[in-house]
Write a protein that holds these residues in place. Structure first.
Motif, mmCIF file in Angstrom:
data_model
loop_
_atom_site.group_PDB
_atom_site.id
_atom_site.type_symbol
_atom_site.label_atom_id
_atom_site.label_comp_id
_atom_site.label_asym_id
_atom_site.label_seq_id
_atom_site.Cartn_x
_atom_site.Cartn_y
_atom_site.Cartn_z
ATOM 1 N N ILE A 96 0.813 -1.216 0.000
ATOM 2 C CA ILE A 96 0.000 0.000 0.000
ATOM 3 C C ILE A 96 0.846 1.266 0.000
ATOM 4 C CG2 ILE A 96 -1.889 -1.197 1.146
ATOM 5 C CD1 ILE A 96 -1.234 0.450 3.654
ATOM 6 N N TRP A 97 2.127 1.162 0.331
ATOM 7 C CA TRP A 97 2.952 2.360 0.352
ATOM 8 C C TRP A 97 3.165 2.925 -1.050
ATOM 9 C CZ3 TRP A 97 5.168 -2.441 1.475
ATOM 10 C CH2 TRP A 97 6.080 -2.921 0.547
ATOM 11 N N GLY A 98 2.955 2.136 -2.082
ATOM 12 C CA GLY A 98 3.129 2.591 -3.456
ATOM 13 C C GLY A 98 1.882 3.229 -4.040
ATOM 14 N N ARG A 99 0.777 3.111 -3.345
ATOM 15 C CA ARG A 99 -0.478 3.703 -3.821
ATOM 16 C C ARG A 99 -0.636 5.116 -3.278
ATOM 17 N NH1 ARG A 99 -4.521 -0.864 -2.041
ATOM 18 N NH2 ARG A 99 -6.041 0.731 -2.554
ATOM 19 N N SER A 100 -1.523 5.868 -3.884
ATOM 20 C CA SER A 100 -1.786 7.243 -3.454
ATOM 21 C C SER A 100 -2.513 7.258 -2.116
ATOM 22 C CB SER A 100 -2.647 7.941 -4.510
ATOM 23 O OG SER A 100 -3.091 9.189 -4.035
ATOM 24 N N LYS A 101 -2.218 8.262 -1.301
ATOM 25 C CA LYS A 101 -2.887 8.402 -0.002
ATOM 26 C C LYS A 101 -4.397 8.566 -0.168
ATOM 27 C CE LYS A 101 0.495 11.523 1.318
ATOM 28 N NZ LYS A 101 0.965 12.649 2.100
ATOM 29 N N ASN A 102 -4.805 9.208 -1.258
ATOM 30 C CA ASN A 102 -6.223 9.509 -1.470
ATOM 31 C C ASN A 102 -7.064 8.272 -1.761
ATOM 32 O OD1 ASN A 102 -5.522 12.199 -1.172
ATOM 33 N ND2 ASN A 102 -5.244 12.497 -3.360
ATOM 34 N N GLU A 103 -6.459 7.216 -2.265
ATOM 35 C CA GLU A 103 -7.227 6.018 -2.590
ATOM 36 C C GLU A 103 -7.191 4.969 -1.475
ATOM 37 O OE1 GLU A 103 -4.327 3.342 -5.352
ATOM 38 O OE2 GLU A 103 -5.053 5.205 -6.259
ATOM 39 N N LEU A 104 -6.521 5.260 -0.373
ATOM 40 C CA LEU A 104 -6.440 4.322 0.754
ATOM 41 C C LEU A 104 -7.405 4.729 1.858
ATOM 42 C CD1 LEU A 104 -2.580 3.881 0.924
ATOM 43 C CD2 LEU A 104 -4.246 2.222 0.108
ATOM 44 N N THR A 105 -7.921 3.735 2.550
ATOM 45 C CA THR A 105 -8.819 3.980 3.676
ATOM 46 C C THR A 105 -8.109 3.622 4.980
ATOM 47 O OG1 THR A 105 -9.721 1.736 3.621
ATOM 48 C CG2 THR A 105 -10.806 3.396 2.231
ATOM 49 N N ASP A 106 -8.718 3.979 6.085
ATOM 50 C CA ASP A 106 -8.168 3.607 7.393
ATOM 51 C C ASP A 106 -8.104 2.093 7.558
ATOM 52 O OD1 ASP A 106 -7.724 6.209 8.187
ATOM 53 O OD2 ASP A 106 -9.664 6.403 9.199
ATOM 54 N N ALA A 107 -9.047 1.395 6.951
ATOM 55 C CA ALA A 107 -9.037 -0.068 7.023
ATOM 56 C C ALA A 107 -7.815 -0.643 6.297
ATOM 57 C CB ALA A 107 -10.318 -0.629 6.424
ATOM 58 N N ASP A 108 -7.429 -0.028 5.175
ATOM 59 C CA ASP A 108 -6.225 -0.476 4.460
ATOM 60 C C ASP A 108 -4.983 -0.282 5.316
ATOM 61 O OD1 ASP A 108 -7.685 -1.104 2.139
ATOM 62 O OD2 ASP A 108 -7.464 0.939 1.363
ATOM 63 N N TYR A 109 -4.874 0.887 5.936
ATOM 64 C CA TYR A 109 -3.723 1.160 6.799
ATOM 65 C C TYR A 109 -3.698 0.203 7.997
ATOM 66 C CZ TYR A 109 -2.587 5.466 4.309
ATOM 67 O OH TYR A 109 -2.220 6.379 3.355
ATOM 68 N N SER A 110 -4.857 -0.057 8.590
ATOM 69 C CA SER A 110 -4.923 -0.958 9.749
ATOM 70 C C SER A 110 -4.552 -2.389 9.376
ATOM 71 C CB SER A 110 -6.318 -0.938 10.362
ATOM 72 O OG SER A 110 -6.588 0.325 10.901
ATOM 73 N N ALA A 111 -5.035 -2.848 8.228
ATOM 74 C CA ALA A 111 -4.724 -4.217 7.796
ATOM 75 C C ALA A 111 -3.243 -4.375 7.504
ATOM 76 C CB ALA A 111 -5.552 -4.572 6.566
ATOM 77 N N PHE A 112 -2.646 -3.369 6.867
ATOM 78 C CA PHE A 112 -1.217 -3.465 6.582
ATOM 79 C C PHE A 112 -0.395 -3.384 7.869
ATOM 80 C CE2 PHE A 112 2.928 -1.744 5.321
ATOM 81 C CZ PHE A 112 3.306 -2.743 4.445
ATOM 82 N N HIS A 113 -0.818 -2.542 8.820
ATOM 83 C CA HIS A 113 -0.120 -2.453 10.108
ATOM 84 C C HIS A 113 -0.158 -3.791 10.833
ATOM 85 C CE1 HIS A 113 0.036 -1.585 14.493
ATOM 86 N NE2 HIS A 113 1.068 -0.862 14.108
ATOM 87 N N LYS A 114 -1.305 -4.442 10.797
ATOM 88 C CA LYS A 114 -1.424 -5.746 11.459
ATOM 89 C C LYS A 114 -0.519 -6.783 10.780
ATOM 90 C CE LYS A 114 -4.693 -8.930 13.370
ATOM 91 N NZ LYS A 114 -6.077 -9.183 13.699
ATOM 92 N N GLU A 115 -0.413 -6.731 9.456
ATOM 93 C CA GLU A 115 0.472 -7.649 8.730
ATOM 94 C C GLU A 115 1.939 -7.375 9.052
ATOM 95 O OE1 GLU A 115 1.859 -10.574 6.262
ATOM 96 O OE2 GLU A 115 -0.236 -10.233 6.758
ATOM 97 N N LEU A 116 2.271 -6.094 9.200
ATOM 98 C CA LEU A 116 3.656 -5.691 9.428
ATOM 99 C C LEU A 116 4.120 -5.953 10.859
ATOM 100 C CD1 LEU A 116 6.084 -4.178 8.086
ATOM 101 C CD2 LEU A 116 5.114 -2.092 9.035
ATOM 102 N N THR A 117 3.287 -5.633 11.833
ATOM 103 C CA THR A 117 3.713 -5.689 13.230
ATOM 104 C C THR A 117 3.034 -6.772 14.060
ATOM 105 O OG1 THR A 117 2.043 -4.106 13.945
ATOM 106 C CG2 THR A 117 4.166 -3.208 13.217
ATOM 107 N N LYS A 118 2.011 -7.406 13.518
ATOM 108 C CA LYS A 118 1.212 -8.411 14.249
ATOM 109 C C LYS A 118 0.478 -7.793 15.436
ATOM 110 C CE LYS A 118 3.072 -11.497 11.568
ATOM 111 N NZ LYS A 118 3.033 -10.991 10.221
#
Length: 129
Positions: free
Chosen positions: A28-50
């Motif tokens: 998701i870091w390669g996508r635009s901030k405008n097309e991402l939702t809080d759910a996208d950020y939360s899901a990636f954070h969970k994948e990254l840090t558990k």
């Protein structure tokens, strides 16, 4: 499968092993901030840090002098106790391929509690891992 997930989990091209797709997580870091939702950020954070939650995030992109895309997370709490456990949870990528995990050279040591990814497309791939 473990090696593919460790080094090539974020490639755009699908990777199949025994008929099953193994790179399921999107970069998701390669996508635009405008097309991402809080759910996208939360899901990636969970994948990254558990971990489930974080305090805030910084989604950063620049292309001069290097093309860099970065995503950093500020945790809700710091698990480090009195400087004893010094972990660095920032990973370095080049074109969505893992170059170095837990890279302590990206952020200064007083920000070692932050988690995230840095993707630099201008890195030569013949550097030492």
């Amino acid at each position: 499968a473990r090696i593919i997930a460790k080094h090539s989990n974020f490639l755009n091209s699908p990777i199949f092993l025994d008929g099953a797709k193994v790179n399921l997580v999107k970069a998701i870091w390669g996508r635009s901030k405008n097309e991402l939702t809080d759910a996208d950020y939360s899901a990636f954070h969970k994948e990254l840090t558990k971990r489930d939650n974080y305090y805030s995030h910084l989604h950063y992109s620049t292309d001069v002098p290097l093309q860099i895309k970065a995503l950093f997370y500020l945790p809700t709490r710091n698990d480090e106790r009195f400087g004893q456990e010094q972990t660095h949870n920032v990973h370095l990528y080049c074109r969505k391929v893992s170059i170095k995990r837990n890279c302590k050279e990206i952020l200064p040591s007083f920000l070692r509690f932050m988690a995230g990814v840095v993707d630099c497309e201008d890195l030569p791939l013949n550097i030492s891992r």
